[in-house]
Design a protein around this motif. Sequence first.
Motif, short mmCIF file in Angstrom:
data_model
loop_
_atom_site.label_atom_id
_atom_site.label_comp_id
_atom_site.label_asym_id
_atom_site.label_seq_id
_atom_site.Cartn_x
_atom_site.Cartn_y
_atom_site.Cartn_z
N VAL A 91 0.82 -1.38 -0.09
CA VAL A 91 -0.02 -0.01 0.07
C VAL A 91 0.88 1.04 -0.07
CG1 VAL A 91 -1.83 1.32 1.21
CG2 VAL A 91 -1.67 -1.15 1.29
N LEU A 92 0.78 1.95 -0.91
CA LEU A 92 1.60 3.18 -0.98
C LEU A 92 0.69 4.56 -0.86
CD1 LEU A 92 3.72 2.35 -4.36
CD2 LEU A 92 4.15 2.38 -1.95
N ILE A 93 0.93 5.44 0.09
CA ILE A 93 -0.01 6.30 0.39
C ILE A 93 0.72 7.91 0.17
CG2 ILE A 93 -1.47 7.56 2.13
CD1 ILE A 93 -1.47 4.82 3.49
N GLY A 94 0.00 8.79 -0.52
CA GLY A 94 0.55 9.96 -0.84
C GLY A 94 -0.35 11.10 -1.02
N GLU A 95 -0.18 12.19 -1.56
CA GLU A 95 -1.02 13.38 -1.61
C GLU A 95 -0.69 13.77 -3.04
OE1 GLU A 95 -1.20 17.55 0.50
OE2 GLU A 95 -1.31 16.14 1.83
N SER A 96 -1.79 14.26 -3.64
CA SER A 96 -1.83 14.78 -4.83
C SER A 96 -1.30 16.25 -4.83
CB SER A 96 -2.99 14.60 -5.86
OG SER A 96 -4.00 15.53 -5.04
N GLY A 97 -1.16 17.01 -5.95
CA GLY A 97 -0.44 18.54 -5.60
C GLY A 97 -1.84 19.38 -5.38
N LYS A 98 -3.10 18.84 -5.32
CA LYS A 98 -4.36 19.18 -5.07
C LYS A 98 -4.53 18.99 -3.59
CE LYS A 98 -6.09 18.74 -9.72
NZ LYS A 98 -7.32 18.30 -10.54
N GLY A 99 -3.84 18.42 -2.88
CA GLY A 99 -4.08 18.09 -1.65
C GLY A 99 -5.02 16.87 -1.38
N GLN A 100 -5.34 16.28 -2.31
CA GLN A 100 -5.86 14.86 -2.06
C GLN A 100 -5.13 13.80 -1.61
OE1 GLN A 100 -7.04 15.15 -6.28
NE2 GLN A 100 -9.40 15.39 -5.69
N ARG A 101 -5.83 12.87 -0.93
CA ARG A 101 -5.13 11.51 -0.54
C ARG A 101 -5.21 10.81 -1.60
NH1 ARG A 101 -4.62 7.62 3.99
NH2 ARG A 101 -5.15 5.84 3.47
N GLU A 102 -3.91 10.10 -2.18
CA GLU A 102 -3.82 9.29 -3.08
C GLU A 102 -3.17 7.97 -2.68
OE1 GLU A 102 -1.77 10.77 -6.46
OE2 GLU A 102 -3.74 11.87 -7.05
N VAL A 103 -3.99 6.79 -3.02
CA VAL A 103 -3.39 5.56 -2.47
C VAL A 103 -3.30 4.38 -3.77
CG1 VAL A 103 -3.92 3.54 -0.95
CG2 VAL A 103 -4.45 5.81 -0.37
N GLN A 104 -2.31 3.82 -3.60
CA GLN A 104 -2.19 2.50 -4.55
C GLN A 104 -2.06 1.49 -3.85
OE1 GLN A 104 1.17 3.29 -7.47
NE2 GLN A 104 0.24 5.20 -7.95
N VAL A 105 -2.84 0.56 -4.28
CA VAL A 105 -3.00 -0.90 -3.43
C VAL A 105 -2.46 -2.03 -4.39
CG1 VAL A 105 -4.57 -2.37 -2.15
CG2 VAL A 105 -4.74 0.04 -1.91
N LEU A 106 -1.65 -2.67 -4.18
CA LEU A 106 -0.99 -3.76 -5.16
C LEU A 106 -1.47 -4.92 -4.74
CD1 LEU A 106 1.07 -4.53 -7.28
CD2 LEU A 106 2.67 -4.56 -5.56
N TYR A 107 -1.89 -5.96 -5.39
CA TYR A 107 -2.29 -7.42 -5.16
C TYR A 107 -1.38 -8.18 -6.18
CZ TYR A 107 -5.94 -6.68 -1.75
OH TYR A 107 -6.76 -6.40 -0.76
N ALA A 108 -0.63 -9.00 -5.67
CA ALA A 108 0.37 -9.87 -6.63
C ALA A 108 -0.37 -11.07 -6.66
CB ALA A 108 1.72 -10.30 -5.83
N GLU A 109 -1.10 -11.25 -7.78
CA GLU A 109 -1.88 -12.38 -8.17
C GLU A 109 -1.29 -13.44 -8.80
OE1 GLU A 109 -4.80 -12.79 -6.53
OE2 GLU A 109 -5.25 -10.77 -5.73
N PRO A 110 -1.47 -14.67 -8.77
CA PRO A 110 -1.07 -15.60 -9.99
C PRO A 110 -0.73 -15.30 -11.43
CG PRO A 110 -2.55 -16.75 -8.40
CD PRO A 110 -2.76 -15.35 -8.21
N GLY A 111 -1.77 -14.44 -12.02
CA GLY A 111 -1.52 -14.07 -13.27
C GLY A 111 -0.92 -12.62 -13.43
N GLY A 112 -0.49 -12.09 -12.50
CA GLY A 112 0.27 -11.09 -12.47
C GLY A 112 -0.41 -9.87 -11.43
N ARG A 113 0.21 -8.83 -11.58
CA ARG A 113 0.04 -7.69 -10.16
C ARG A 113 -1.33 -7.01 -10.82
NH1 ARG A 113 5.68 -4.75 -9.22
NH2 ARG A 113 6.84 -6.26 -10.50
N GLU A 114 -1.94 -6.82 -9.79
CA GLU A 114 -2.86 -5.88 -10.03
C GLU A 114 -3.08 -4.52 -9.12
OE1 GLU A 114 -6.49 -8.12 -8.63
OE2 GLU A 114 -6.51 -9.47 -10.23
N ILE A 115 -3.26 -3.55 -9.75
CA ILE A 115 -3.01 -2.19 -8.97
C ILE A 115 -4.52 -1.51 -8.95
CG2 ILE A 115 -1.90 0.19 -9.16
CD1 ILE A 115 0.21 -1.41 -10.64
N TYR A 116 -4.81 -1.14 -7.74
CA TYR A 116 -5.99 -0.29 -7.49
C TYR A 116 -5.50 1.08 -7.13
CZ TYR A 116 -7.93 -5.02 -7.95
OH TYR A 116 -8.26 -6.23 -8.21
N MET A 117 -6.20 2.25 -7.73
CA MET A 117 -5.80 3.21 -7.47
C MET A 117 -6.85 4.45 -6.92
SD MET A 117 -3.10 4.16 -10.67
CE MET A 117 -2.23 2.95 -11.13
N PHE A 118 -6.70 4.91 -5.74
CA PHE A 118 -7.76 5.72 -5.02
C PHE A 118 -7.36 6.97 -4.86
CE2 PHE A 118 -8.06 1.37 -3.68
CZ PHE A 118 -9.39 1.17 -3.65
#
Length: 136
Positions: A91-118
């Motif tokens: 889980v990577l947590i940061g902030e955008s230039g607009k002051g919004q919370r930005e989160v990237q959630v990574l799941y390493a699945e058998p078929g490859g990596r899945e990335i969910y961006m919030f």
Amino acid sequence: MKIPVMLALALGLGGCAVDMGGFSFVSDGNKSTTTSASARVATSEAVLTPDGECQAGASLDPSTRPAPAEIAIGITECELVRLKRTRPTDVLIGESGKGQREVQVLYAEPGGREIYMFTDNRLSRIVKPGQPEQQG
């Protein structure tokens, strides 16, 4: 008696933070004292911590937002973890230039990596191997 009233008011405002403060003046003959008190209650939805756990300042009534049936644009970070039924790989947590919370959630699945961006606790993009990118 004031704290339960403030807590009820704060929970009724859903999706915001309430900061309430006050002063009390007490006079004892010719001597007077001043005291102050404040209360802060966060009523925003639970968010992920860097270790993939859900965290919230105050638990919201789950009936206010029905549980999603599937992973789709617009769900929250914690709803994703509940639907996946496992902790994220990263889980990577940061902030955008607009002051919004930005989160990237990574799941390493058998078929490859899945990335969910919030953005501000709402799923805005899904990147899965071999599938077109989904954006909201």
